[in-house]
Design a protein around this motif. Structure first.
Motif, PDB file in Angstrom:
ATOM      1  N   ASP A  60       0.836  -1.203   0.000  1.00  0.00           N
ATOM      2  CA  ASP A  60       0.000   0.000   0.000  1.00  0.00           C
ATOM      3  C   ASP A  60       0.871   1.252   0.000  1.00  0.00           C
ATOM      4  O   ASP A  60       1.956   1.275   0.560  1.00  0.00           O
ATOM      5  CB  ASP A  60      -0.925   0.029   1.226  1.00  0.00           C
ATOM      6  N   THR A  82      -0.748   9.294  -8.649  1.00  0.00           N
ATOM      7  CA  THR A  82      -0.576   7.852  -8.473  1.00  0.00           C
ATOM      8  C   THR A  82       0.737   7.489  -9.169  1.00  0.00           C
ATOM      9  O   THR A  82       1.354   8.339  -9.812  1.00  0.00           O
ATOM     10  CB  THR A  82      -1.734   7.035  -9.104  1.00  0.00           C
ATOM     11  N   ARG A 102      -9.440   5.724   0.461  1.00  0.00           N
ATOM     12  CA  ARG A 102      -8.781   4.637  -0.267  1.00  0.00           C
ATOM     13  C   ARG A 102      -9.052   4.729  -1.765  1.00  0.00           C
ATOM     14  O   ARG A 102     -10.181   4.913  -2.190  1.00  0.00           O
ATOM     15  CB  ARG A 102      -9.276   3.294   0.243  1.00  0.00           C
ATOM     16  N   LYS A 104      -8.574   2.177  -4.550  1.00  0.00           N
ATOM     17  CA  LYS A 104      -8.305   0.744  -4.702  1.00  0.00           C
ATOM     18  C   LYS A 104      -7.427   0.446  -5.919  1.00  0.00           C
ATOM     19  O   LYS A 104      -7.609   1.002  -6.988  1.00  0.00           O
ATOM     20  CB  LYS A 104      -9.638  -0.004  -4.824  1.00  0.00           C
ATOM     21  N   GLY A 105      -6.453  -0.437  -5.704  1.00  0.00           N
ATOM     22  CA  GLY A 105      -5.625  -0.930  -6.800  1.00  0.00           C
ATOM     23  C   GLY A 105      -4.583   0.046  -7.322  1.00  0.00           C
ATOM     24  O   GLY A 105      -4.011  -0.191  -8.383  1.00  0.00           O
ATOM     25  N   GLN A 106      -4.288   1.110  -6.598  1.00  0.00           N
ATOM     26  CA  GLN A 106      -3.293   2.080  -7.067  1.00  0.00           C
ATOM     27  C   GLN A 106      -2.002   2.026  -6.252  1.00  0.00           C
ATOM     28  O   GLN A 106      -1.229   2.967  -6.248  1.00  0.00           O
ATOM     29  CB  GLN A 106      -3.879   3.491  -7.042  1.00  0.00           C
ATOM     30  N   ASP A 118      -3.293  -0.785  -2.364  1.00  0.00           N
ATOM     31  CA  ASP A 118      -4.143   0.393  -2.502  1.00  0.00           C
ATOM     32  C   ASP A 118      -3.346   1.660  -2.216  1.00  0.00           C
ATOM     33  O   ASP A 118      -2.284   1.624  -1.599  1.00  0.00           O
ATOM     34  CB  ASP A 118      -5.319   0.308  -1.521  1.00  0.00           C
ATOM     35  N   TYR A 120      -3.718   5.111  -0.178  1.00  0.00           N
ATOM     36  CA  TYR A 120      -4.491   5.782   0.869  1.00  0.00           C
ATOM     37  C   TYR A 120      -4.111   7.256   0.869  1.00  0.00           C
ATOM     38  O   TYR A 120      -2.934   7.598   1.067  1.00  0.00           O
ATOM     39  CB  TYR A 120      -4.226   5.157   2.242  1.00  0.00           C
TER      40      TYR A 120
END
Length: 151
Positions: A60, A82, A102, A104-106, A118, A120
């Protein structure tokens, strides 16, 4: 007696999803064995370089986002970075400092075939240190008419 140092350069494949602290074995690239035995293995430990925008925790990523008081109260749409560009993020009304949003998936890759971690986004409400006379009057009006009492 001074020890002779030898430098050797070679390429090592870092597997996808390798996280901080992982050991990677490089066969036969270590020191020579005793009594003329073959060279041992070299072990490398993965260390991730610091990134200016993100803190890494496992797979994360954490990013601190500074928002204005009115964005915190009213909500906003902001662009956040990102690893692969940027995304638009909705800041919900009533967001306080340290709220984690959050995406998601980054985050980072975990391992081949697995989902990514993820991202955050951690909010920090920042207040102006200097205000104009007009802004001060508006803040004073808000203070006198607001029902919000933090204490």
């Amino acid at each position: 007696m001074t020890g002779d140092r030898e430098t050797e350069t070679f390429q090592v494949r870092i597997p996808p999803g390798a996280q901080e602290g992982r050991r990677i074995r490089v066969p036969a690239k270590g020191g020579p064995g005793s009594g003329g035995a073959e060279a041992g293995d070299l072990y490398l430990r993965v260390r991730l370089a610091a990134h200016p925008d993100f803190e890494v925790r496992g797979a994360d990523l954490y990013h601190e986002l500074v928002i204005a008081p009115w964005e915190a109260v009213l909500g906003a749409h902001v662009v956040v970075p990102t690893l692969s560009g940027s995304v638009k993020l909705r800041i919900p009304p009533g967001t306080n400092t340290d709220r984690q949003l959050r995406v998601k998936g980054q985050g980072l890759s975990r391992k081949p075939g697995a989902d990514r971690g993820d991202l955050y986004v951690v909010t920090r409400v920042d207040v102006p240190t200097q205000v104009s006379r007009e802004e001060r009057e508006l803040w004073e009006k808000l203070a006198s008419s607001s029902r919000f009492k933090p204490r």
